[in-house]
Design a protein around this motif. Structure first.
Motif, PDB file in Angstrom:
ATOM      1  N   TYR A 186       0.831  -1.208   0.000  1.00 33.06           N
ATOM      2  CA  TYR A 186       0.000   0.000   0.000  1.00 33.06           C
ATOM      3  C   TYR A 186       0.864   1.257   0.000  1.00 33.06           C
ATOM      4  CZ  TYR A 186      -3.931  -2.918   1.445  1.00 33.06           C
ATOM      5  OH  TYR A 186      -4.905  -3.868   1.501  1.00 33.06           O
ATOM      6  N   VAL A 187       0.324   2.297  -0.569  1.00 34.56           N
ATOM      7  CA  VAL A 187       0.836   3.651  -0.328  1.00 34.56           C
ATOM      8  C   VAL A 187       0.260   4.070   1.023  1.00 34.56           C
ATOM      9  CG1 VAL A 187       0.598   6.067  -1.077  1.00 34.56           C
ATOM     10  CG2 VAL A 187       0.887   4.246  -2.768  1.00 34.56           C
ATOM     11  N   ARG A 213       1.107   3.131   4.171  1.00 31.54           N
ATOM     12  CA  ARG A 213       1.110   2.203   5.304  1.00 31.54           C
ATOM     13  C   ARG A 213       1.765   2.911   6.485  1.00 31.54           C
ATOM     14  NH1 ARG A 213      -2.506  -1.281   5.395  1.00 31.54           N
ATOM     15  NH2 ARG A 213      -1.970  -3.436   5.837  1.00 31.54           N
ATOM     16  N   PRO A 214       1.116   2.961   7.645  1.00 28.93           N
ATOM     17  CA  PRO A 214       1.733   3.717   8.753  1.00 28.93           C
ATOM     18  C   PRO A 214       3.062   3.124   9.214  1.00 28.93           C
ATOM     19  CG  PRO A 214      -0.587   3.258   9.199  1.00 28.93           C
ATOM     20  CD  PRO A 214      -0.219   2.480   7.969  1.00 28.93           C
ATOM     21  N   ASN A 228      -5.907  17.473  13.741  1.00 31.17           N
ATOM     22  CA  ASN A 228      -5.567  17.127  12.345  1.00 31.17           C
ATOM     23  C   ASN A 228      -5.129  18.403  11.629  1.00 31.17           C
ATOM     24  OD1 ASN A 228      -7.967  18.398  11.092  1.00 31.17           O
ATOM     25  ND2 ASN A 228      -9.092  16.700  12.015  1.00 31.17           N
ATOM     26  N   ALA A 229      -4.586  18.225  10.426  1.00 28.01           N
ATOM     27  CA  ALA A 229      -4.077  19.385   9.681  1.00 28.01           C
ATOM     28  C   ALA A 229      -5.212  20.209   9.089  1.00 28.01           C
ATOM     29  CB  ALA A 229      -3.138  18.920   8.572  1.00 28.01           C
ATOM     30  N   THR A 274      -3.235  19.413  -5.145  1.00 28.87           N
ATOM     31  CA  THR A 274      -2.998  19.140  -3.732  1.00 28.87           C
ATOM     32  C   THR A 274      -4.107  18.215  -3.268  1.00 28.87           C
ATOM     33  OG1 THR A 274      -2.805  20.156  -1.519  1.00 28.87           O
ATOM     34  CG2 THR A 274      -4.285  21.247  -3.064  1.00 28.87           C
ATOM     35  N   VAL A 306       1.731  25.161  -0.834  1.00 25.91           N
ATOM     36  CA  VAL A 306       1.767  23.748  -0.409  1.00 25.91           C
ATOM     37  C   VAL A 306       3.151  23.176  -0.707  1.00 25.91           C
ATOM     38  CG1 VAL A 306       0.745  21.454  -0.691  1.00 25.91           C
ATOM     39  CG2 VAL A 306      -0.717  23.483  -0.861  1.00 25.91           C
ATOM     40  N   ASP A 361       0.822  24.976   3.705  1.00 28.95           N
ATOM     41  CA  ASP A 361       0.353  23.629   4.009  1.00 28.95           C
ATOM     42  C   ASP A 361       1.556  22.719   3.823  1.00 28.95           C
ATOM     43  OD1 ASP A 361      -0.549  21.016   3.794  1.00 28.95           O
ATOM     44  OD2 ASP A 361      -2.387  21.533   2.713  1.00 28.95           O
ATOM     45  N   ALA A 390       1.711  19.578   5.080  1.00 29.49           N
ATOM     46  CA  ALA A 390       1.246  18.255   5.532  1.00 29.49           C
ATOM     47  C   ALA A 390       2.273  17.175   5.189  1.00 29.49           C
ATOM     48  CB  ALA A 390      -0.102  17.932   4.891  1.00 29.49           C
ATOM     49  N   SER A 436       0.797  17.854   9.043  1.00 29.25           N
ATOM     50  CA  SER A 436      -0.155  16.768   9.319  1.00 29.25           C
ATOM     51  C   SER A 436       0.592  15.614   9.974  1.00 29.25           C
ATOM     52  CB  SER A 436      -0.807  16.266   8.033  1.00 29.25           C
ATOM     53  OG  SER A 436      -1.561  15.078   8.299  1.00 29.25           O
ATOM     54  N   HIS A 468      -1.185  12.697  10.291  1.00 31.09           N
ATOM     55  CA  HIS A 468      -2.108  11.600   9.986  1.00 31.09           C
ATOM     56  C   HIS A 468      -1.339  10.280   9.928  1.00 31.09           C
ATOM     57  CE1 HIS A 468      -4.543   9.053   7.202  1.00 31.09           C
ATOM     58  NE2 HIS A 468      -5.501   9.489   8.008  1.00 31.09           N
ATOM     59  N   THR A 486      -0.875   8.172   7.802  1.00 32.94           N
ATOM     60  CA  THR A 486      -0.123   7.901   6.573  1.00 32.94           C
ATOM     61  C   THR A 486       1.100   8.806   6.415  1.00 32.94           C
ATOM     62  OG1 THR A 486      -1.534   9.461   5.395  1.00 32.94           O
ATOM     63  CG2 THR A 486      -2.205   7.160   5.331  1.00 32.94           C
ATOM     64  N   LYS A 487       1.315   9.698   7.364  1.00 29.59           N
ATOM     65  CA  LYS A 487       2.353  10.722   7.193  1.00 29.59           C
ATOM     66  C   LYS A 487       3.694  10.307   7.799  1.00 29.59           C
ATOM     67  CE  LYS A 487      -0.061  13.869   5.008  1.00 29.59           C
ATOM     68  NZ  LYS A 487      -1.212  13.076   4.573  1.00 29.59           N
ATOM     69  N   TYR A 521      -2.596  10.128  -6.606  1.00 28.43           N
ATOM     70  CA  TYR A 521      -2.491  11.432  -5.938  1.00 28.43           C
ATOM     71  C   TYR A 521      -1.850  12.417  -6.901  1.00 28.43           C
ATOM     72  CZ  TYR A 521      -3.255   9.277  -1.326  1.00 28.43           C
ATOM     73  OH  TYR A 521      -3.772   8.634  -0.239  1.00 28.43           O
ATOM     74  N   PHE A 522      -2.490  13.554  -7.254  1.00 30.34           N
ATOM     75  CA  PHE A 522      -3.803  13.982  -6.824  1.00 30.34           C
ATOM     76  C   PHE A 522      -4.637  14.211  -8.064  1.00 30.34           C
ATOM     77  CE2 PHE A 522      -1.209  15.203  -3.130  1.00 30.34           C
ATOM     78  CZ  PHE A 522      -1.924  14.542  -2.153  1.00 30.34           C
TER      79      PHE A 522
HETATM   80  N1  T4K Z   1      -2.890  18.947   2.977  1.00 28.14           N
HETATM   81  C1  T4K Z   1      -2.337  17.971   2.240  1.00 28.14           C
HETATM   82  C2  T4K Z   1      -1.415  18.349   1.128  1.00 28.14           C
HETATM   83  C3  T4K Z   1      -2.611  16.620   2.532  1.00 28.14           C
HETATM   84  O1  T4K Z   1      -2.056  15.635   1.792  1.00 28.14           O
HETATM   85  C4  T4K Z   1      -3.477  16.320   3.607  1.00 28.14           C
HETATM   86  C5  T4K Z   1      -3.800  14.958   3.910  1.00 28.14           C
HETATM   87  C6  T4K Z   1      -4.015  17.377   4.366  1.00 28.14           C
HETATM   88  C7  T4K Z   1      -3.701  18.694   4.009  1.00 28.14           C
HETATM   89  C8  T4K Z   1      -4.934  17.144   5.522  1.00 28.14           C
HETATM   90  O2  T4K Z   1      -4.262  16.466   6.567  1.00 28.14           O
HETATM   91  P1  T4K Z   1      -5.148  15.757   7.753  1.00 28.14           P
HETATM   92  O3  T4K Z   1      -6.320  16.652   8.048  1.00 28.14           O
HETATM   93  O4  T4K Z   1      -5.550  14.400   7.244  1.00 28.14           O
HETATM   94  O5  T4K Z   1      -4.191  15.689   8.921  1.00 28.14           O
HETATM   95  C9  T4K Z   1      -5.052  10.153   2.952  1.00 28.14           C
HETATM   96  C10 T4K Z   1      -4.984  10.770   4.324  1.00 28.14           C
HETATM   97  O6  T4K Z   1      -6.178  10.514   5.068  1.00 28.14           O
HETATM   98  C11 T4K Z   1      -4.741  12.255   4.297  1.00 28.14           C
HETATM   99  O7  T4K Z   1      -4.321  12.633   5.598  1.00 28.14           O
HETATM  100  C12 T4K Z   1      -3.633  12.599   3.315  1.00 28.14           C
HETATM  101  N2  T4K Z   1      -3.409  14.016   3.171  1.00 28.14           N
HETATM  102  C13 T4K Z   1      -3.954  12.021   1.949  1.00 28.14           C
HETATM  103  C14 T4K Z   1      -2.868  12.324   0.966  1.00 28.14           C
HETATM  104  O8  T4K Z   1      -4.061  10.611   2.083  1.00 28.14           O
HETATM  105  P2  T4K Z   1      -7.016   9.154   1.573  1.00 28.14           P
HETATM  106  O9  T4K Z   1      -8.434   9.571   1.410  1.00 28.14           O
HETATM  107  O10 T4K Z   1      -6.218   8.886   0.361  1.00 28.14           O
HETATM  108  O11 T4K Z   1      -6.892   7.971   2.643  1.00 28.14           O
HETATM  109  P3  T4K Z   1      -7.118   6.399   2.505  1.00 28.14           P
HETATM  110  O12 T4K Z   1      -7.959   5.949   3.645  1.00 28.14           O
HETATM  111  O13 T4K Z   1      -7.603   6.079   1.140  1.00 28.14           O
HETATM  112  O14 T4K Z   1      -5.673   5.761   2.757  1.00 28.14           O
HETATM  113  C15 T4K Z   1      -4.587   6.091   1.940  1.00 28.14           C
HETATM  114  C16 T4K Z   1      -3.641   4.910   1.883  1.00 28.14           C
HETATM  115  O15 T4K Z   1      -3.080   4.641   3.150  1.00 28.14           O
HETATM  116  C17 T4K Z   1      -4.235   3.602   1.402  1.00 28.14           C
HETATM  117  O16 T4K Z   1      -3.289   3.007   0.539  1.00 28.14           O
HETATM  118  C18 T4K Z   1      -4.381   2.773   2.662  1.00 28.14           C
HETATM  119  C19 T4K Z   1      -3.290   3.284   3.561  1.00 28.14           C
HETATM  120  N3  T4K Z   1      -3.600   3.272   4.989  1.00 28.14           N
HETATM  121  C20 T4K Z   1      -4.395   4.265   5.476  1.00 28.14           C
HETATM  122  C21 T4K Z   1      -4.677   4.309   6.814  1.00 28.14           C
HETATM  123  C22 T4K Z   1      -5.562   5.396   7.382  1.00 28.14           C
HETATM  124  C23 T4K Z   1      -3.084   2.283   5.801  1.00 28.14           C
HETATM  125  O17 T4K Z   1      -2.386   1.383   5.319  1.00 28.14           O
HETATM  126  N4  T4K Z   1      -3.359   2.326   7.144  1.00 28.14           N
HETATM  127  C24 T4K Z   1      -4.131   3.311   7.703  1.00 28.14           C
HETATM  128  O18 T4K Z   1      -4.307   3.338   8.946  1.00 28.14           O
HETATM  129  O19 T4K Z   1      -6.310  10.347   2.397  1.00 28.14           O
END
Ligand code: T4K
Length: 407
Positions: free
Chosen positions: A22-23, A25-26, A75-76, A99, A145, A171, A173, A195, A197, A199-200, A327-328
């Protein structure tokens, strides 16, 4: 190793990976340290509201970022809202479209209109010349950003902001612990948002922070993250609840401890992707400068050269159990939530080409090599795959996983 097209999982071969990559992975860090910190919080019975772990996290993040203040948040996205409001942004704010949607949504949510600017297609970072051309009397700020942890116009954007008297928020993040010419990125602009999060690069389950050298801005942000309160019986600002919990800070501190190990793995993976895909026609892995945290590996695929589109490659990789992210895409200006936004040619072209590849501590060197083998094989047979797609001999490709061919 794939020898013929029939070996691709999309055409019925066995997937290259039995366990998915995965992309995002924490990175977990030392579990014992995490559990010790959680035990301490439970023993203290102090779980949130600026507890000792949050304060320690803030001190350490400010230290590594070279700023006087770090205001930790949940969160960010909320940190961006609080930052923009505390900096007096209203009306219109100029930001890139290329972004994560959180960037414009955060400001839209508080009634600010995002004015989208285009990017430099080489770096994916906002184009400062375009930023300047978009400034009008309605502009109240610039939101840069630091995409993929890269410095976003580090010289020209602060100059433009100063010339027009506009506050500059970043930003960042993706840019925790990153540097530009040895200087922490968080020291650019008036304030910076991180951020944390899951994934960060530094992970606090969920988390964010506002970093600044401005004492007044930090005090306002601190109040705003906690209902606008400045004392037990005193409310001085309109506020919200954006506090970081002790559990998040425990994870965040553990993740800070793990940074050397994470950056080493990220660097090694990025270097391996670069070398394995070097010279593949129509494929480019973005190179990053020293000081990047290398949390993202971003490649571009040029369909005109390879025959296969990004979405076809993504579908092929997905059936091999390699979960990539586009992305993105699309650019935020193309989303239904932002109707009537002017077209942005570079953003639109890049968002059709990009693919985020798996990296981080969950991805080994050998796995990167095997992912690259599939990419090279796909590109080598790109025109044949495209011809098959045109003749309908494979399921229609999409950005989502293809229904596997029955075995
Ligand atoms: N600004 C920028 C430029 C950002 O990239 C982001 C967030 C923000 C602001 C806002 O930050 P926060 O408010 O979230 O702190 C994910 C993240 O949720 C998000 O934080 C991140 N950017 C964005 C780039 O990626 P999604 O919708 O793609 O998440 P999701 O659930 O599809 O997971 C992404 C990948 O990570 C998948 O391959 C699965 C993997 N994963 C995810 C989680 C949560 C894991 O392997 N384990 C996990 O626990 O947004």
């Amino acid at each position: 190793m794939k020898q013929t097209l029939a070996d691709l999982a999309i055409y019925g071969g066995p997937p290259a990976f039995t366990e998915s990559l995965y992309v995002g992975r924490p990175n977990i860090g030392d579990r014992k340290l995490l559990f010790d910190r959680l035990e301490q919080a439970l023993d203290r019975r102090w779980l949130t509201n600026q507890g000792p772990l949050v304060r320690e996290f803030e001190e350490r993040v400010a230290g590594l970022s070279g700023t006087r203040h770090c205001v930790a948040m949940c969160n960010a996205t909320l940190a961006l809202q609080i930052g923009a409001r505390a900096m007096g942004m209203t009306g219109e704010v100029i930001m890139p479209s290329f972004t994560f949607v959180a960037t414009p949504h955060a400001l839209s949510w508080i009634g600010i209109k995002p004015v989208f600017c285009d990017i430099d297609p080489r770096t994916h970072l906002m184009d400062p010349t375009h930023v300047e051309s978009l400034i009008t009397p309605a502009t109240t700020g610039i939101l840069g950003v630091h995409l993929w942890g890269q410095p976003c116009a580090p010289t020209s954007l602060p100059q433009i902001a100063a010339r027009y008297g506009l506050p500059l928020l970043y930003d960042a993040a993706h840019a925790v612990a990153t540097r530009w010419n040895g200087r922490p990125l968080a020291t650019l602009g008036d304030a910076t948002v991180f951020s944390f999060h899951a994934t960060k690069f530094v992970n606090a389950f969920e988390g964010g922070a506002l970093l600044t050298d401005d004492d007044g801005l930090a005090a306002t942000a601190r109040a705003m993250r906690s209902f606008g309160q400045t004392g037990e019986d005193q409310v001085s600002h309109l506020g919200t609840n954006a506090k970081m919990s002790e559990a998040s800070a425990a994870m965040g501190l553990t993740s800070l401890d793990a940074m050397p190990e994470v950056v080493a793995r990220n660097l090694a993976n990025h270097g391996r992707y670069l070398s394995e895909l070097a010279g593949v026609p129509g494929v480019r892995v973005l190179p990053f400068e020293r000081g990047n945290n290398h949390q993202y590996v971003v490649m571009e695929i040029d369909e005109r050269i390879t025959g296969v589109s990004r979405d076809t490659l993504r579908a092929i990789l997905t059936t091999e159990n390699v979960n990539c992210r586009s992305y993105f895409a699309p650019g935020c200006h193309m989303m239904d939530t932002y109707p009537g936004s002017p077209r942005l040619p570079h953003t639109e072209a890049v968002s059709r080409r990009v693919l985020g590849l798996p990296t981080g501590t969950a991805v080994s060197d050998l796995e990167v090599i095997r992912v690259c083998e599939i990419i090279r094989f796909t590109v080598a047979h790109g025109h044949e795959i495209a011809a098959r797609l045109r003749s309908g001999s494979a399921a229609r490709t999409s950005a989502r996983p293809l229904a596997p061919t029955p075995r």
